[in-house]
Design a protein around this motif. Sequence first.
Motif, PDB file in Angstrom:
ATOM      1  N   THR A 115      -5.078   3.955  -0.017  1.00 36.69           N
ATOM      2  CA  THR A 115      -3.896   3.621  -0.789  1.00 36.69           C
ATOM      3  C   THR A 115      -3.549   2.047  -0.361  1.00 36.69           C
ATOM      4  O   THR A 115      -2.462   1.812  -0.906  1.00 36.69           O
ATOM      5  CB  THR A 115      -2.774   4.561  -0.560  1.00 36.69           C
ATOM      6  N   GLY A 116      -4.051   1.619   0.204  1.00 37.94           N
ATOM      7  CA  GLY A 116      -3.745   0.198   0.691  1.00 37.94           C
ATOM      8  C   GLY A 116      -3.637  -0.937  -0.438  1.00 37.94           C
ATOM      9  O   GLY A 116      -4.368  -0.586  -1.571  1.00 37.94           O
ATOM     10  N   ALA A 117      -3.155  -2.098  -0.212  1.00 40.93           N
ATOM     11  CA  ALA A 117      -2.959  -3.078  -0.943  1.00 40.93           C
ATOM     12  C   ALA A 117      -3.963  -4.211  -0.546  1.00 40.93           C
ATOM     13  O   ALA A 117      -4.153  -4.423   0.867  1.00 40.93           O
ATOM     14  CB  ALA A 117      -1.663  -3.839  -0.971  1.00 40.93           C
ATOM     15  N   MET A 118      -4.954  -4.517  -1.256  1.00 44.45           N
ATOM     16  CA  MET A 118      -5.901  -5.491  -0.960  1.00 44.45           C
ATOM     17  C   MET A 118      -5.520  -6.774  -1.085  1.00 44.45           C
ATOM     18  O   MET A 118      -4.443  -7.063  -1.686  1.00 44.45           O
ATOM     19  CB  MET A 118      -7.173  -5.422  -1.782  1.00 44.45           C
TER      20      MET A 118
ATOM     21  N   LEU B 128       4.001  11.896   7.246  1.00 39.55           N
ATOM     22  CA  LEU B 128       4.269  10.766   6.185  1.00 39.55           C
ATOM     23  C   LEU B 128       3.365   9.602   6.635  1.00 39.55           C
ATOM     24  O   LEU B 128       3.598   8.971   7.638  1.00 39.55           O
ATOM     25  CB  LEU B 128       5.678  10.690   6.561  1.00 39.55           C
ATOM     26  N   ALA B 129       2.158   9.600   5.880  1.00 33.55           N
ATOM     27  CA  ALA B 129       1.259   8.536   6.160  1.00 33.55           C
ATOM     28  C   ALA B 129       1.866   7.236   5.181  1.00 33.55           C
ATOM     29  O   ALA B 129       2.132   7.317   4.093  1.00 33.55           O
ATOM     30  CB  ALA B 129      -0.011   9.002   5.515  1.00 33.55           C
ATOM     31  N   ILE B 130       1.800   6.211   5.965  1.00 34.21           N
ATOM     32  CA  ILE B 130       2.186   4.968   5.423  1.00 34.21           C
ATOM     33  C   ILE B 130       0.856   4.007   4.897  1.00 34.21           C
ATOM     34  O   ILE B 130       0.110   3.489   5.671  1.00 34.21           O
ATOM     35  CB  ILE B 130       2.756   4.163   6.519  1.00 34.21           C
ATOM     36  N   PRO B 131       0.712   3.913   3.600  1.00 36.58           N
ATOM     37  CA  PRO B 131      -0.196   3.071   2.978  1.00 36.58           C
ATOM     38  C   PRO B 131      -0.121   1.786   3.660  1.00 36.58           C
ATOM     39  O   PRO B 131       1.011   1.247   3.918  1.00 36.58           O
ATOM     40  CB  PRO B 131       0.103   3.009   1.594  1.00 36.58           C
ATOM     41  N   ARG B 132      -1.164   1.235   3.611  1.00 36.74           N
ATOM     42  CA  ARG B 132      -1.377  -0.339   4.317  1.00 36.74           C
ATOM     43  C   ARG B 132      -0.928  -1.396   3.487  1.00 36.74           C
ATOM     44  O   ARG B 132      -1.452  -1.488   2.486  1.00 36.74           O
ATOM     45  CB  ARG B 132      -2.581  -0.573   4.874  1.00 36.74           C
ATOM     46  N   ARG B 133       0.112  -2.275   3.825  1.00 36.03           N
ATOM     47  CA  ARG B 133       0.562  -3.193   3.098  1.00 36.03           C
ATOM     48  C   ARG B 133       1.308  -2.825   1.881  1.00 36.03           C
ATOM     49  O   ARG B 133       1.226  -3.852   0.737  1.00 36.03           O
ATOM     50  CB  ARG B 133      -0.486  -4.400   2.977  1.00 36.03           C
ATOM     51  N   VAL B 134       1.901  -1.930   1.669  1.00 37.04           N
ATOM     52  CA  VAL B 134       2.365  -1.476   0.410  1.00 37.04           C
ATOM     53  C   VAL B 134       3.692  -1.206  -0.052  1.00 37.04           C
ATOM     54  O   VAL B 134       4.249  -1.800  -1.007  1.00 37.04           O
ATOM     55  CB  VAL B 134       1.580  -0.039  -0.163  1.00 37.04           C
TER      56      VAL B 134
END
Length: 457
Positions: free
Chosen positions: A55-58, A405-411
């Motif tokens: 779910t991260g932002a590339m 509550l998992a935190i998507p990377r860079r999102v």
Amino acid sequence: MAFRTIIEPFRVKSVEAIKFTTRDEREARLREAGYNVFQLHADDVLIDLLTDSGTGAMSSMQWAAIMQADESYAGSRSFYRFRDVVSDLTGFRHIIPTHQGRAAERILFHTVLQPGQIVPNNNHFDTTRANIEVEDAEAVDLVIPEGRIPSAVHPFKGNIDIAALERLLAERGDRVPLVMVTVTNNSGGGQPVSLENLRSVRRLCDRYRKPFFLDACRFAENAWFIKTREAGQGHRTPKEIAQEMFSLADGCTMSAKKDGLANIGGFLAMNDDGWAEAARNLLILTEGFPTYGGLAGYDLEAVARGLEEVVEEPYLHYRIRSTEYLGTKLTESGVPIIQPPGGHAIYIDARALLPEIPPLEYPGIALVNALYVAAGVRGVEIGTVMFGRHPDGSETPATMDLVRLAIPRRVYTQSHIDYVAEAVVDVAAGRARLAGYRITEAPAALRHFTARFEPLG
Ligand code: F0G
């Protein structure tokens, strides 16, 4: 730099709108979903903290690499780029791409496990456990005692209990084909494992002649905790620490959807020639040719670049701090969470927050659902629904009932996280109104994805 504020180490080039819904709409959507947030349409979620996986932002550099990918079926240039990055990082001889982490697990365990064998780990993630149990083998969790107590503070709460591991190897070692350690320890709260602990596992594995595999999904976050918490490690780069972590092991499974900073991908890597050959043969049967393993050439490029970016200090500094930021806000408001905050997620202790809901009425589900209805925030239960059902069909409370509550990377930005904190505190304040659930329908394995629930009371 002299300023205290830790900023996002990127600027935004492209944005994606999120949809606001009313409370009535969310109640209706949740009912239709059988009170299981896995069954929601993601468009009906405002802030999605279901997982940090895929779910991260590339980055712009990853997208650029994607355009340069080679889609050749065999021997693609993108495979060699991927292989070189993974081998520089891990040092393992055989690098086998897979479409995600659980594919690497399935291939490893189907290749090496016999019925009745035992695989120890600090804590097995659910797919790891399931891929062991499907081979009629046993997945044993040996995290240190502090790792089972949400409020206990320990810098390396993901450590495996070395004495317990030694006991297992001494008493039933003939049934243990390999030892695993998960970095960071997702099921135990995203908690790190120290280098010292990994070195002790290595020594034990040498003594008992057992291969040692890392579940490396969040290796970079683990390396950052080692850098900032373990004596004598502060001067090293996260990459150097990660390289030492891998050098202590004989192989790893990896989901590149986490610390690969990619939306899909993974790999199985190891030194043993015989196991690798058997794994590649199974890979060809179920995933694809060994130079793509179920991935497009562009996925291999995205992962290769992601593995380079994930060990950059500004990124890891921001990443671990933003998780801690949410943890601190909740703690200051009296919401019980696993202490200290982990790398990729905050884990609310739902059993402690909702003591009047017994574990077999799923306090984690009650909290997840209340948070969605109140604020459109989606978390996930990690507790009795996920772990409470056993292969023989019986059900017992899991060790803990957590809401992750998992935190998507860079999102998400800091204001998104401020909103999440406000929502959790609001739901916690109204906890007397929350009731438990019962399951009306569930499959035999991995039931948390598709089970349907009914509210009690
Ligand atoms: N191991 C760990 C520690 C994980 O956290 C996960 C996935 C896997 C293995 C499997 O990898 O999803 O690529 O097949 N964890 C995700 C999560 C799903 O939400 O924590 P996968």
